[in-house]
Design a protein around this motif. Structure first.
Motif, short mmCIF file in Angstrom:
data_model
loop_
_atom_site.label_atom_id
_atom_site.label_comp_id
_atom_site.label_asym_id
_atom_site.label_seq_id
_atom_site.Cartn_x
_atom_site.Cartn_y
_atom_site.Cartn_z
N PRO A 38 -14.94 -1.45 10.03
CA PRO A 38 -13.83 -0.50 10.13
C PRO A 38 -12.59 -1.17 10.72
O PRO A 38 -12.68 -1.96 11.67
CB PRO A 38 -14.38 0.59 11.08
CG PRO A 38 -15.87 0.53 10.89
CD PRO A 38 -16.16 -0.93 10.68
N HIS A 39 -11.43 -0.87 10.14
CA HIS A 39 -10.17 -1.47 10.61
C HIS A 39 -9.02 -0.59 10.17
O HIS A 39 -9.14 0.19 9.22
CB HIS A 39 -10.01 -2.89 10.06
CG HIS A 39 -10.04 -2.96 8.56
ND1 HIS A 39 -11.21 -2.99 7.85
CD2 HIS A 39 -9.05 -2.98 7.64
CE1 HIS A 39 -10.95 -3.06 6.55
NE2 HIS A 39 -9.63 -3.04 6.39
N LEU A 40 -7.87 -0.74 10.84
CA LEU A 40 -6.70 0.07 10.51
C LEU A 40 -5.45 -0.77 10.26
O LEU A 40 -4.79 -0.62 9.24
CB LEU A 40 -6.40 1.05 11.66
CG LEU A 40 -6.90 2.48 11.57
CD1 LEU A 40 -6.35 3.27 12.76
CD2 LEU A 40 -6.43 3.13 10.27
N CYS A 41 -5.09 -1.61 11.22
CA CYS A 41 -3.78 -2.27 11.13
C CYS A 41 -3.83 -3.58 10.35
O CYS A 41 -2.80 -4.20 10.12
CB CYS A 41 -3.18 -2.48 12.52
SG CYS A 41 -4.01 -3.73 13.52
N PHE A 42 -5.01 -4.00 9.94
CA PHE A 42 -5.12 -5.22 9.13
C PHE A 42 -4.70 -4.93 7.70
O PHE A 42 -5.07 -3.92 7.11
CB PHE A 42 -6.56 -5.74 9.16
CG PHE A 42 -6.82 -6.82 8.15
CD1 PHE A 42 -6.38 -8.11 8.38
CD2 PHE A 42 -7.50 -6.54 6.96
CE1 PHE A 42 -6.61 -9.12 7.44
CE2 PHE A 42 -7.74 -7.53 6.02
CZ PHE A 42 -7.29 -8.82 6.27
N PRO A 95 -2.65 -11.04 10.58
CA PRO A 95 -3.21 -10.01 11.47
C PRO A 95 -2.57 -10.06 12.85
O PRO A 95 -2.28 -11.14 13.36
CB PRO A 95 -4.70 -10.35 11.54
CG PRO A 95 -4.92 -11.54 10.70
CD PRO A 95 -3.62 -12.05 10.19
N HIS A 96 -2.34 -8.89 13.43
CA HIS A 96 -1.70 -8.88 14.74
C HIS A 96 -2.51 -8.13 15.79
O HIS A 96 -2.11 -8.07 16.95
CB HIS A 96 -0.28 -8.31 14.64
CG HIS A 96 -0.24 -6.98 13.98
ND1 HIS A 96 -0.23 -6.83 12.61
CD2 HIS A 96 -0.23 -5.74 14.49
CE1 HIS A 96 -0.20 -5.55 12.31
NE2 HIS A 96 -0.21 -4.86 13.43
N GLY A 97 -3.63 -7.54 15.40
CA GLY A 97 -4.58 -7.01 16.38
C GLY A 97 -4.07 -5.89 17.25
O GLY A 97 -4.32 -5.89 18.45
N SER A 98 -3.40 -4.90 16.67
CA SER A 98 -2.85 -3.86 17.54
C SER A 98 -3.75 -2.63 17.66
O SER A 98 -3.74 -1.98 18.70
CB SER A 98 -1.46 -3.44 17.07
OG SER A 98 -1.52 -2.83 15.81
N SER A 123 -11.94 -8.37 15.40
CA SER A 123 -12.44 -9.23 14.31
C SER A 123 -11.33 -9.68 13.37
O SER A 123 -11.49 -10.66 12.65
CB SER A 123 -13.54 -8.51 13.53
OG SER A 123 -13.03 -7.36 12.89
N CYS A 124 -10.20 -8.98 13.36
CA CYS A 124 -9.12 -9.35 12.43
C CYS A 124 -8.33 -10.57 12.92
O CYS A 124 -7.62 -11.20 12.14
CB CYS A 124 -8.17 -8.19 12.19
SG CYS A 124 -7.15 -7.75 13.61
N THR A 125 -8.45 -10.90 14.21
CA THR A 125 -7.72 -12.05 14.74
C THR A 125 -8.64 -13.17 15.22
O THR A 125 -8.16 -14.22 15.63
CB THR A 125 -6.81 -11.63 15.92
OG1 THR A 125 -7.62 -10.97 16.90
CG2 THR A 125 -5.69 -10.70 15.48
#
Ligand code: FES
Length: 240
Positions: free
Chosen positions: A36-40, A46-49, A64-66
């Protein structure tokens, strides 16, 4: 490790191959495993917010995105503990904005809503803050509804890096952080935003809307009405 060697890490007990330079999230999605992810967004750094993509790597929590994938790491993702953390983050986002899904043009295409369904979020849980946020209708073709903004920054990056227009920015810190329009008047109508801009297509919720084109696809026939976000976000296993 010598070049050409197969690199893998374990994700919830499954072996996931990766290429040097890939993050855990990128490798997992490419291998058909939904995290699950949103801002990626695959087209932007990726900025991991949002932290919805949080996993545990060898017991330590990280986005996990960064986080670069590393050989032999043990990664936990869909555990009850981590999904509960994600549910909390999603519920915070719902309660700190004004999200009235049944009347939102983005309902059924909304990533926040879809990730909520994926995680079994059925209520906001926390008391809604009902912030007083404006709607900017000053642009001839675009409506900007700040009530739905989740501060993912994707429109900021798309406008700056692809459109080269810097129409959007984030202002403030912490609880006061909010999306603004880069115009002296603060009005979208005084910016060079155009409907074909990349910034128009990256909003995961319903902030940036085309005017004059409501409900062209009926509720029930939209992207996440037809399949869950976990099924849509990853290629079918046999294609991997
Ligand atoms: Fe990783 Fe938002 S998707 S922090």
């Amino acid at each position: 490790m010598s070049d050409g060697a197969r690199r893998t890490f374990a994700l919830d007990g499954l072996e996931v191959p990766f290429e040097p330079g890939q993050t855990i999230l990128q490798a997992a999605l490419a291998a058909g495993h939904y995290v699950p992810h949103l801002c990626f967004h695959p087209e932007f750094r990726p900025h991991g917010s949002c932290r919805v993509c949080t996993v545990k790597v060898n017991g330590r929590t990280t986005a996990s995105c960064t986080t670069p994938a590393r050989d032999d790491d043990v990664v936990e993702s869909r555990t009850e503990e981590l999904d509960e953390l994600r549910r909390n983050l999603i519920q915070f986002l719902f309660t700190e904005g004004n999200h009235f899904c049944p009347s939102c043009e983005q309902s059924g295409n909304c990533t926040l809503q879809a990730v909520g369904y994926e995680l079994g979020v059925t209520t906001g849980h926390y008391n809604p803050l009902f912030p007083n946020r404006p709607v900017d209708a000053s642009h001839p073709d675009v409506l900007l509804d700040f009530n739905r903004c989740i501060l993912c920054e994707l429109c900021v990056h798309a406008s700056a890096e692809v459109d080269k227009k810097h129409v959007f920015a984030l202002s403030g810190r912490g609880i006061t952080k909010h999306l603004v329009v880069n115009a002296e008047s603060g009005r979208l109508g005084d910016t060079p935003l155009a409907v074909y801009d990349k910034a128009m297509s990256v909003c995961p919720v319903g902030v940036i809307q085309r005017k004059g084109r409501g409900f062209a696809v009926p509720i029930g026939a939209r992207t996440y009405d037809r399949a869950s976000i976990s099924a849509i976000a990853v290629p079918r296993r046999e294609e991997v």
